[in-house]
Write an enzyme that holds these catalytic residues in place. Structure first.
Site, PDB file in Angstrom:
ATOM      1  N   SER A  96      20.525  47.415  26.851  1.00 10.21           N
ATOM      2  CA  SER A  96      20.489  46.562  25.695  1.00 10.21           C
ATOM      3  C   SER A  96      22.100  46.515  25.100  1.00 10.21           C
ATOM      4  O   SER A  96      22.860  47.592  25.254  1.00 10.21           O
ATOM      5  CB  SER A  96      19.810  47.151  24.341  1.00 10.21           C
ATOM      6  OG  SER A  96      18.613  47.281  24.787  1.00 10.21           O
TER       7      SER A  96
HETATM    8  N1  SAH Z   1      16.660  51.973  27.261  1.00 13.81           N
HETATM    9  C1  SAH Z   1      17.500  51.503  28.539  1.00 13.81           C
HETATM   10  C2  SAH Z   1      17.175  50.068  28.881  1.00 13.81           C
HETATM   11  C3  SAH Z   1      15.883  49.846  28.849  1.00 13.81           C
HETATM   12  S1  SAH Z   1      15.352  48.397  30.109  1.00 13.81           S
HETATM   13  C4  SAH Z   1      18.851  51.987  28.506  1.00 13.81           C
HETATM   14  O1  SAH Z   1      19.419  52.432  27.426  1.00 13.81           O
HETATM   15  O2  SAH Z   1      19.583  51.574  29.437  1.00 13.81           O
HETATM   16  C5  SAH Z   1      13.641  48.675  30.094  1.00 13.81           C
HETATM   17  C6  SAH Z   1      13.309  49.654  30.724  1.00 13.81           C
HETATM   18  O3  SAH Z   1      11.887  49.907  30.739  1.00 13.81           O
HETATM   19  C7  SAH Z   1      13.315  49.425  32.259  1.00 13.81           C
HETATM   20  O4  SAH Z   1      14.118  50.511  33.011  1.00 13.81           O
HETATM   21  C8  SAH Z   1      11.862  49.381  32.920  1.00 13.81           C
HETATM   22  O5  SAH Z   1      11.682  50.009  34.252  1.00 13.81           O
HETATM   23  C9  SAH Z   1      11.224  50.204  31.819  1.00 13.81           C
HETATM   24  N2  SAH Z   1       9.835  49.921  31.866  1.00 13.81           N
HETATM   25  C10 SAH Z   1       8.988  48.661  32.004  1.00 13.81           C
HETATM   26  N3  SAH Z   1       7.708  49.038  31.670  1.00 13.81           N
HETATM   27  C11 SAH Z   1       7.762  50.130  31.550  1.00 13.81           C
HETATM   28  C12 SAH Z   1       6.447  51.171  31.332  1.00 13.81           C
HETATM   29  N4  SAH Z   1       5.032  50.501  31.353  1.00 13.81           N
HETATM   30  N5  SAH Z   1       6.575  52.277  31.345  1.00 13.81           N
HETATM   31  C13 SAH Z   1       7.963  53.085  31.252  1.00 13.81           C
HETATM   32  N6  SAH Z   1       8.936  52.262  31.407  1.00 13.81           N
HETATM   33  C14 SAH Z   1       8.895  50.977  31.555  1.00 13.81           C
END
Ligand code: SAH
Length: 248
Positions: A96
């Protein structure tokens, strides 16, 4: 005369500055650790993107000023790491924008010793920011390759207080519940019931709610008398929180 005197002043200032630099480099105390070339960019990010938009919690600002965001993005994107935007981190996912990380962290109101769950580890950056505020951070990602990479990076940067696992964030982390704060960093159409259950009374839940691929609403809830009460919102765009069968 006037035309000549201006450049002369500049030249002498330049020479004085050079002399200071040369002297300084030989005489100053040795730096405690290798200088981080990204430090000025990080400081500028804190001032221009965070403080200027109203992030005011000094602990959050200090955390954002400390975590080396450039190490959490692919190497070729490191020079862009402190820009005012999200960046790709592989597997179609994104880290983000700094402001959103700071805002979610501020909304989570984390005190030292709080137990925090992050759903969506991604690069591990948000988890590192949380780890600057408390020593109990748990983070889940549905994509094993991202969870593994983030866990390795966090370990190598000495963020040993972060526990990462690969799994479905819709289920939360029941063995570690209850949590004082839960941050969901991917968009869901509604609050996953397990996360509501795993939030402690008085706890904060920050989650982007809304349809995938459109504008969502970053929403902060507080658990009051066993119920989630919404108290803050902001329009945002996040990648979706996927169901287990979609995450493959
Ligand atoms: N917080 C992260 C960015 C997150 S992007 C950072 O600081 O870099 C969103 C993330 O959510 C992705 O890595 C994706 O794989 C994960 N995601 C998507 N669906 C999910 C689920 N059901 N459970 C856990 N993680 C999930």
């Amino acid at each position: 005369m006037k035309l000549v005197s201006v450049p002369m002043v500049m030249i002498s200032r330049f020479l004085a500055l050079m002399a200071l630099l040369v002297l300084g480099s030989g005489l100053g105390p040795a730096p405690a650790q290798e200088a981080d070339p990204y430090q000025p960019l990080r400081e500028r990010m804190v001032t221009q993107q965070l403080k200027a938009r109203g992030i005011s919690d000094p602990r959050v600002l200090a955390a954002m000023g400390k975590v080396p965001r450039h190490l959490f993005v692919p190497e070729r994107l490191a020079p862009l790491a402190y820009g005012d935007h999200p960046l790709p981190i592989g597997s179609g996912q994104t880290i983000s924008q700094p402001y959103i990380v700071a805002l979610m962290t501020e909304w989570a109101e984390i005190k030292a010793g709080d137990k925090v769950l992050e759903v969506g580890t991604g690069s591990g950056y948000q988890a590192a920011v949380l780890a600057e505020l408390t020593d109990k951070v748990f983070s889940i990602d549905i994509r094993p390759e991202l969870a593994e990479k983030a866990a390795g990076l966090l370990q190598s940067l000495n963020y040993r207080q972060v526990k990462v696992k690969s799994g479905d964030g819709y289920q939360g982390w029941p063995q570690e519940a209850p949590f004082d704060a839960i941050l969901v960093t991917a968009a869901a159409s509604r609050v996953p019931p397990a996360l509501e259950t795993q939030l402690r009374e008085g706890g904060r839940l920050v989650i982007p709610l809304g349809p995938a691929g459109a504008v969502q609403t970053l929403t902060r809830f507080r658990k009051t008398q066993g119920k989630l009460q919404e108290d803050s919102r902001l329009p945002v765009a996040f990648v979706p929180l996927v169901q287990p069968e979609e995450g493959k």
